[in-house]
Scaffold this motif. Sequence first.
Motif, PDB file in Angstrom:
ATOM      1  N   ALA A   1      -6.351  -5.092  -0.433  1.00 19.31           N
ATOM      2  CA  ALA A   1      -7.221  -5.669   0.601  1.00 19.31           C
ATOM      3  C   ALA A   1      -8.233  -6.632  -0.021  1.00 19.31           C
ATOM      4  O   ALA A   1      -8.487  -7.713   0.526  1.00 19.31           O
ATOM      5  N   ALA A   2      -8.795  -6.250  -1.153  1.00 13.26           N
ATOM      6  CA  ALA A   2      -9.837  -7.073  -1.777  1.00 13.26           C
ATOM      7  C   ALA A   2      -9.285  -8.301  -2.498  1.00 13.26           C
ATOM      8  O   ALA A   2      -9.967  -9.314  -2.605  1.00 13.26           O
ATOM      9  N   GLN A   3      -8.050  -8.222  -2.989  1.00 12.67           N
ATOM     10  CA  GLN A   3      -7.529  -9.278  -3.868  1.00 12.67           C
ATOM     11  C   GLN A   3      -6.315 -10.015  -3.287  1.00 12.67           C
ATOM     12  O   GLN A   3      -5.710 -10.817  -3.982  1.00 12.67           O
ATOM     13  N   GLN A   4      -5.995  -9.758  -2.023  1.00 12.02           N
ATOM     14  CA  GLN A   4      -4.811 -10.424  -1.472  1.00 12.02           C
ATOM     15  C   GLN A   4      -5.067 -11.921  -1.308  1.00 12.02           C
ATOM     16  O   GLN A   4      -6.189 -12.365  -1.171  1.00 12.02           O
ATOM     17  N   LEU A   5      -3.995 -12.671  -1.331  1.00  8.81           N
ATOM     18  CA  LEU A   5      -4.088 -14.122  -1.168  1.00  8.81           C
ATOM     19  C   LEU A   5      -4.187 -14.482   0.298  1.00  8.81           C
ATOM     20  O   LEU A   5      -3.650 -13.858   1.140  1.00  8.81           O
TER      21      LEU A   5
ATOM     22  N   PHE B   1      -1.036 -10.592  -4.397  1.00  8.84           N
ATOM     23  CA  PHE B   1      -2.461 -10.438  -4.685  1.00  8.84           C
ATOM     24  C   PHE B   1      -2.763 -11.015  -6.058  1.00  8.84           C
ATOM     25  O   PHE B   1      -1.875 -11.181  -6.891  1.00  8.84           O
ATOM     26  N   ARG B   2      -4.021 -11.345  -6.243  1.00 10.68           N
ATOM     27  CA  ARG B   2      -4.491 -11.961  -7.489  1.00 10.68           C
ATOM     28  C   ARG B   2      -5.113 -10.880  -8.371  1.00 10.68           C
ATOM     29  O   ARG B   2      -5.946 -10.102  -7.910  1.00 10.68           O
ATOM     30  N   LEU B   3      -4.707 -10.847  -9.638  1.00  7.70           N
ATOM     31  CA  LEU B   3      -5.292  -9.905 -10.578  1.00  7.70           C
ATOM     32  C   LEU B   3      -6.648 -10.431 -11.039  1.00  7.70           C
ATOM     33  O   LEU B   3      -6.796 -11.631 -11.295  1.00  7.70           O
TER      34      LEU B   3
ATOM     35  N   ASP C   1      -2.341   0.304  -4.577  1.00 10.97           N
ATOM     36  CA  ASP C   1      -3.693   0.678  -4.168  1.00 10.97           C
ATOM     37  C   ASP C   1      -4.153  -0.171  -2.980  1.00 10.97           C
ATOM     38  O   ASP C   1      -4.371  -1.378  -3.122  1.00 10.97           O
ATOM     39  N   PRO C   2      -4.322   0.436  -1.799  1.00 12.02           N
ATOM     40  CA  PRO C   2      -4.701  -0.322  -0.610  1.00 12.02           C
ATOM     41  C   PRO C   2      -6.039  -1.078  -0.778  1.00 12.02           C
ATOM     42  O   PRO C   2      -6.188  -2.193  -0.262  1.00 12.02           O
ATOM     43  N   ALA C   3      -6.977  -0.483  -1.510  1.00  9.76           N
ATOM     44  CA  ALA C   3      -8.282  -1.133  -1.691  1.00  9.76           C
ATOM     45  C   ALA C   3      -8.140  -2.418  -2.534  1.00  9.76           C
ATOM     46  O   ALA C   3      -8.747  -3.451  -2.208  1.00  9.76           O
ATOM     47  N   ILE C   4      -7.348  -2.347  -3.594  1.00 11.03           N
ATOM     48  CA  ILE C   4      -7.129  -3.530  -4.450  1.00 11.03           C
ATOM     49  C   ILE C   4      -6.402  -4.602  -3.649  1.00 11.03           C
ATOM     50  O   ILE C   4      -6.776  -5.787  -3.684  1.00 11.03           O
TER      51      ILE C   4
ATOM     52  N   PRO D   1       0.817  -1.215   0.000  1.00  8.96           N
ATOM     53  CA  PRO D   1       0.000   0.000   0.000  1.00  8.96           C
ATOM     54  C   PRO D   1       0.852   1.268   0.000  1.00  8.96           C
ATOM     55  O   PRO D   1       1.777   1.409   0.799  1.00  8.96           O
ATOM     56  N   GLY D   2       0.548   2.166  -0.941  1.00  9.28           N
ATOM     57  CA  GLY D   2       1.189   3.470  -0.982  1.00  9.28           C
ATOM     58  C   GLY D   2       2.623   3.509  -1.462  1.00  9.28           C
ATOM     59  O   GLY D   2       3.251   4.567  -1.435  1.00  9.28           O
ATOM     60  N   VAL D   3       3.176   2.409  -1.936  1.00  6.06           N
ATOM     61  CA  VAL D   3       4.563   2.400  -2.383  1.00  6.06           C
ATOM     62  C   VAL D   3       4.712   3.298  -3.612  1.00  6.06           C
ATOM     63  O   VAL D   3       3.843   3.326  -4.483  1.00  6.06           O
TER      64      VAL D   3
END
Length: 171
Positions: free
Chosen positions: A167-171, A132-134, A162-165, A31-33
């Motif tokens: 969070a939603a798509q992490q493994l 995270f999974r695309l 993107d922190p939202a992506i 996040p935020g990198v």
Amino acid sequence: MRAVHCLFLLPLLAPQVALAAKPPMLSWGKPGVTLATYRDDAVACGREGYYLDVSNTEAAKVFKDASKQLENNENNLGVSAMTGDVNRMMGVAVDSARIVERTQPARRMKQVRTLLQDTVAACLRARGYRQFRLSDAQQRQLRAFRLGSPERHAYLHALASDPAILAAQQL
């Protein structure tokens, strides 16, 4: 009769099975990198994997032994060819095939690949990244960019930071 029906269905089902078995596309994010840090970390961790010494792994030892055996066989083949001993030449060829088969090169290469990938993954995790999974849509968009292009890097960074992506798509 049931087996005959299954045989006719196999060609119809094969494309769906192949599509279903396709592994998801994964990436790493934090996040935020910033883009600069994202690139620097990717290069640094990639180098850790690239320069990892695999010479003492089981796979390397098996390849080294097999190479020596194949070299000896090649010498024997040369001698057999000079004497015209066709039976011995065929035996040497069979021996060489057996050496390669026993070596299981695909399995050994997979072992080395896993070791390299695990090294890169550990480096990224140590720097605070997570996998995270695309999504299908993100994968389609990514494929629209040429490999190695600045646009592709920027797109992946936008997803990976993107922190939202994450969070939603992490493994």
